[in-house]
Design a protein around this motif. Structure first.
Motif, PDB file in Angstrom:
ATOM      1  N   ARG A  18      -2.931  -5.699 -20.680  1.00 18.52           N
ATOM      2  CA  ARG A  18      -2.559  -6.820 -19.811  1.00 18.52           C
ATOM      3  C   ARG A  18      -1.130  -6.646 -19.305  1.00 18.52           C
ATOM      4  NH1 ARG A  18      -4.757 -11.878 -22.266  1.00 18.52           N
ATOM      5  NH2 ARG A  18      -3.359 -11.310 -23.967  1.00 18.52           N
ATOM      6  N   GLY A  19      -0.238  -6.163 -20.168  1.00 19.24           N
ATOM      7  CA  GLY A  19       1.134  -5.923 -19.734  1.00 19.24           C
ATOM      8  C   GLY A  19       1.226  -4.841 -18.675  1.00 19.24           C
ATOM      9  N   ILE A  20       0.448  -3.776 -18.840  1.00 18.58           N
ATOM     10  CA  ILE A  20       0.455  -2.697 -17.854  1.00 18.58           C
ATOM     11  C   ILE A  20      -0.002  -3.198 -16.492  1.00 18.58           C
ATOM     12  CG2 ILE A  20      -0.681  -0.533 -17.203  1.00 18.58           C
ATOM     13  CD1 ILE A  20      -0.669   0.187 -20.201  1.00 18.58           C
ATOM     14  N   VAL A  21      -1.092  -3.970 -16.478  1.00 17.54           N
ATOM     15  CA  VAL A  21      -1.587  -4.443 -15.180  1.00 17.54           C
ATOM     16  C   VAL A  21      -0.644  -5.472 -14.571  1.00 17.54           C
ATOM     17  CG1 VAL A  21      -3.983  -3.933 -15.759  1.00 17.54           C
ATOM     18  CG2 VAL A  21      -3.126  -6.236 -16.149  1.00 17.54           C
ATOM     19  N   MET A  22       0.084  -6.212 -15.422  1.00 20.68           N
ATOM     20  CA  MET A  22       1.061  -7.152 -14.883  1.00 20.68           C
ATOM     21  C   MET A  22       2.223  -6.402 -14.221  1.00 20.68           C
ATOM     22  SD  MET A  22      -0.139 -10.180 -15.575  1.00 20.68           S
ATOM     23  CE  MET A  22       1.144 -11.410 -15.608  1.00 20.68           C
ATOM     24  N   ILE A  23       2.633  -5.302 -14.829  1.00 18.95           N
ATOM     25  CA  ILE A  23       3.696  -4.488 -14.233  1.00 18.95           C
ATOM     26  C   ILE A  23       3.235  -3.912 -12.901  1.00 18.95           C
ATOM     27  CG2 ILE A  23       5.016  -2.344 -14.507  1.00 18.95           C
ATOM     28  CD1 ILE A  23       5.044  -2.954 -17.557  1.00 18.95           C
ATOM     29  N   ILE A  24       2.017  -3.384 -12.876  1.00 21.51           N
ATOM     30  CA  ILE A  24       1.471  -2.821 -11.634  1.00 21.51           C
ATOM     31  C   ILE A  24       1.318  -3.903 -10.572  1.00 21.51           C
ATOM     32  CG2 ILE A  24      -0.533  -1.672 -10.599  1.00 21.51           C
ATOM     33  CD1 ILE A  24      -0.984  -0.326 -13.320  1.00 21.51           C
ATOM     34  N   MET A  25       0.888  -5.086 -11.001  1.00 20.92           N
ATOM     35  CA  MET A  25       0.707  -6.198 -10.068  1.00 20.92           C
ATOM     36  C   MET A  25       1.993  -6.517  -9.317  1.00 20.92           C
ATOM     37  SD  MET A  25       0.145 -10.168 -11.086  1.00 20.92           S
ATOM     38  CE  MET A  25       1.794 -10.085 -11.788  1.00 20.92           C
ATOM     39  N   ALA A  26       3.116  -6.450 -10.021  1.00 19.64           N
ATOM     40  CA  ALA A  26       4.393  -6.748  -9.372  1.00 19.64           C
ATOM     41  C   ALA A  26       4.680  -5.783  -8.231  1.00 19.64           C
ATOM     42  CB  ALA A  26       5.525  -6.700 -10.402  1.00 19.64           C
ATOM     43  N   LEU A  27       4.200  -4.543  -8.349  1.00 19.59           N
ATOM     44  CA  LEU A  27       4.384  -3.574  -7.272  1.00 19.59           C
ATOM     45  C   LEU A  27       3.742  -4.062  -5.982  1.00 19.59           C
ATOM     46  CD1 LEU A  27       5.179  -0.813  -6.117  1.00 19.59           C
ATOM     47  CD2 LEU A  27       3.081   0.129  -7.142  1.00 19.59           C
ATOM     48  N   ASP A  28       2.546  -4.619  -6.084  1.00 23.14           N
ATOM     49  CA  ASP A  28       1.856  -5.098  -4.889  1.00 23.14           C
ATOM     50  C   ASP A  28       2.591  -6.275  -4.266  1.00 23.14           C
ATOM     51  OD1 ASP A  28      -0.330  -4.839  -3.083  1.00 23.14           O
ATOM     52  OD2 ASP A  28      -1.248  -6.621  -3.969  1.00 23.14           O
ATOM     53  N   HIS A  29       3.100  -7.162  -5.095  1.00 23.72           N
ATOM     54  CA  HIS A  29       3.785  -8.335  -4.566  1.00 23.72           C
ATOM     55  C   HIS A  29       5.153  -7.966  -3.992  1.00 23.72           C
ATOM     56  CE1 HIS A  29       1.085 -10.807  -7.446  1.00 23.72           C
ATOM     57  NE2 HIS A  29       0.479 -10.527  -6.312  1.00 23.72           N
ATOM     58  N   VAL A  30       5.832  -7.003  -4.609  1.00 20.37           N
ATOM     59  CA  VAL A  30       7.070  -6.499  -4.008  1.00 20.37           C
ATOM     60  C   VAL A  30       6.769  -5.861  -2.659  1.00 20.37           C
ATOM     61  CG1 VAL A  30       8.908  -4.788  -4.226  1.00 20.37           C
ATOM     62  CG2 VAL A  30       8.293  -6.190  -6.196  1.00 20.37           C
ATOM     63  N   ARG A  31       5.660  -5.128  -2.577  1.00 23.23           N
ATOM     64  CA  ARG A  31       5.268  -4.527  -1.297  1.00 23.23           C
ATOM     65  C   ARG A  31       5.041  -5.605  -0.244  1.00 23.23           C
ATOM     66  NH1 ARG A  31       0.946  -4.052   1.453  1.00 23.23           N
ATOM     67  NH2 ARG A  31      -0.276  -5.031  -0.211  1.00 23.23           N
ATOM     68  N   ASP A  32       4.382  -6.709  -0.622  1.00 23.33           N
ATOM     69  CA  ASP A  32       4.152  -7.802   0.329  1.00 23.33           C
ATOM     70  C   ASP A  32       5.459  -8.317   0.920  1.00 23.33           C
ATOM     71  OD1 ASP A  32       1.360  -7.968   0.241  1.00 23.33           O
ATOM     72  OD2 ASP A  32       1.382  -9.225  -1.548  1.00 23.33           O
ATOM     73  N   PHE A  33       6.470  -8.441   0.085  1.00 22.64           N
ATOM     74  CA  PHE A  33       7.723  -9.024   0.537  1.00 22.64           C
ATOM     75  C   PHE A  33       8.674  -8.007   1.153  1.00 22.64           C
ATOM     76  CE2 PHE A  33       6.407 -12.505  -2.237  1.00 22.64           C
ATOM     77  CZ  PHE A  33       6.847 -13.614  -1.541  1.00 22.64           C
ATOM     78  N   PHE A  34       8.632  -6.757   0.688  1.00 23.14           N
ATOM     79  CA  PHE A  34       9.698  -5.828   1.057  1.00 23.14           C
ATOM     80  C   PHE A  34       9.267  -4.629   1.900  1.00 23.14           C
ATOM     81  CE2 PHE A  34      11.994  -8.018  -2.309  1.00 23.14           C
ATOM     82  CZ  PHE A  34      13.291  -8.019  -1.818  1.00 23.14           C
ATOM     83  N   HIS A  35       7.971  -4.353   1.983  1.00 18.86           N
ATOM     84  CA  HIS A  35       7.598  -3.191   2.798  1.00 18.86           C
ATOM     85  C   HIS A  35       7.629  -3.571   4.272  1.00 18.86           C
ATOM     86  CE1 HIS A  35       4.606   0.163   4.004  1.00 18.86           C
ATOM     87  NE2 HIS A  35       5.839   0.639   3.931  1.00 18.86           N
ATOM     88  N   VAL A  36       8.277  -2.764   5.066  1.00 19.98           N
ATOM     89  CA  VAL A  36       8.489  -3.098   6.466  1.00 19.98           C
ATOM     90  C   VAL A  36       7.169  -3.171   7.239  1.00 19.98           C
ATOM     91  CG1 VAL A  36       8.806  -0.708   7.236  1.00 19.98           C
ATOM     92  CG2 VAL A  36       9.967  -2.577   8.450  1.00 19.98           C
ATOM     93  N   GLN A  37       6.133  -2.491   6.753  1.00 20.08           N
ATOM     94  CA  GLN A  37       4.841  -2.501   7.448  1.00 20.08           C
ATOM     95  C   GLN A  37       3.813  -3.437   6.809  1.00 20.08           C
ATOM     96  OE1 GLN A  37       3.490   1.548   7.594  1.00 20.08           O
ATOM     97  NE2 GLN A  37       5.187   2.251   8.854  1.00 20.08           N
ATOM     98  N   ALA A  38       4.239  -4.249   5.844  1.00 17.82           N
ATOM     99  CA  ALA A  38       3.279  -5.051   5.077  1.00 17.82           C
ATOM    100  C   ALA A  38       2.450  -5.986   5.943  1.00 17.82           C
ATOM    101  CB  ALA A  38       4.012  -5.851   3.998  1.00 17.82           C
TER     102      ALA A  38
END
Length: 399
Positions: A18-38
């Protein structure tokens, strides 16, 4: 003593995954906010994506299914210490709390709009309503719960056919249908400049949680370790094999068939581009198959990395809420550092404040922000977990 150690190890394997998937999940949400092409292109569109962007998005597909499945498993383990009536009451109350938290807390973390012009219904809502339903069903025999969950998971894609027929006639099936199954980021206004965005329809997720609850039997203290590993491993391999067979047939199990693309790599992208909204059979088969194999592997591994991940897995809801507010706060800071002003806070193309459509970094910048978010959250989650493990206030079981 051996039984106590066995129980501890089993819970640890769940917490680590569960901790691993929570860490990975944050990557997707950071991408939503910070990737210029999101908000300019779909990261898993085979025709336009790049390999690194595709994999960055695809790996996060593992998160929601594992999280929902393990929520069901944890519910079974909680029930080992309670009567069926007490477990039912707890799940119903916790489910209702999660629904409320989705609307009032998580939505605010996503949007930073205190006027709540947009209410976002996502995974916490889906877990909440699924917990309420599970709470109503826990008095049934485990076999009955398993059958209900299996029928939902295997059969819900039949609902794709009336959806497709109505879509062809430009006749949407409406709010309640979308809430149950059909939503694909469906927006419903309920007042002037106010509306609800349905991201996660609940029915498939409920089926998955019911199956996760039944899988909790394998983690009970009296269940043989070797047998549990065998069941999880063979089931995980069977799910992955089933994914490849059914996906290759391309007839049922996902509303979007894969197609031959201009290159072999893009054809592979199309093959693995399974539907998350709502989660198709193919989506759940490949992700839960991987999760089951990971549970077997993680039970035998203990090192600094697994101990690091376990901290997040032991306080998942606390982490989930906190990471949105941290990511969005970092977005606001970057927003002003990049020269944006008051006139740019609201964007018609993006539902989040302080996130213009052309805002952000290349993908390498997303990864740097993601690493920063995880390491900023770690000491906070560790301290809260230490507090939670040494205190017994009633509200701690809800956070």
């Amino acid at each position: 003593m051996s039984q106590l150690v066995m129980t501890k190890n089993r819970v640890q394997s769940i917490d680590i995954l569960r901790g691993i998937v929570m860490i990975i999940m944050a990557l997707d949400h950071v991408r939503d906010f910070f990737h210029v092409q999101a908000f300019q292109s779909d990261p898993i569109d085979p025709a336009t994506t790049t390999p690194i962007l595709y994999l960055t998005r695809w790996i996060t597909h593992l998160c929601a299914p594992a999280f929902v499945f393990l929520a069901g498993t944890s519910s079974y383990l909680v029930g080992l210490r309670r009567s069926k009536a007490a477990l039912s009451a707890f799940l119903i109350k916790r489910g209702l709390w999660l629904i409320l938290a989705e609307v009032l807390i998580v939505t605010l973390g996503w949007t930073f709009n205190p006027l709540y012009n947009l209410l976002i219904i996502q995974v916490i809502w889906a877990i909440g309503i699924s917990m309420v339903i599970l709470g109503l069903l826990v008095r049934l025999p485990l076999t009955a719960i398993f059958i209900i969950g299996l029928v939902i998971v295997l059969g819900h894609n039949l609902m794709d056919y009336p959806e497709a027929a109505h879509a062809a006639k430009h006749q949407p099936l409406g709010f309640w249908w979308d809430l149950v199954h059909g939503a694909r980021f469906s927006y419903y206004p309920y007042a002037s400049s106010r509306g609800v965005l349905i991201v996660y329809p609940f029915l498939p997720w409920t089926g998955l949680m019911l199956l996760g609850y039944c899988a909790g039997k394998f983690f009970a203290p009296d269940y043989p370790v070797a047998q549990r590993k065998k069941v999880l491993l063979y089931t995980g391999l069977g799910l992955i094999a089933g994914f490849f067979v059914l996906r290759f047939i391309n007839a049922y199990g996902d509303p979007v068939p894969w197609t031959t693309q201009t290159t072999a790599v893009r054809t592979v992208f199309s093959f693995f581009n399974v539907n998350k909204y709502p989660p198709s059979i193919m989506y759940m088969a490949i992700t839960i198959g991987i999760a089951m194999i990971a549970l077997v592997a993680l039970e035998q591994i203990k090192n600094p990395v697994t101990e690091f991940a376990k901290v997040f897995g032991q306080v998942p809801f606390f982490y989930y809420v906190l990471h949105f507010f941290l990511i969005h706060t970092l977005t606001v800071i970057t927003f002003y550092l990049q020269g944006y002003g008051t006139k740019d806070i609201v964007s018609l193309q993006v539902p989040f404040l302080f996130r213009p459509v052309d805002f952000g970094f290349p993908l390498w910048g997303v990864y740097l922000v993601w690493v920063a978010v995880i390491f900023l959250l770690y000491p906070v989650c560790k301290r809260y977990n230490a507090y939670k493990s040494t205190h017994r206030q009633w509200w701690l079981s809800y956070v």
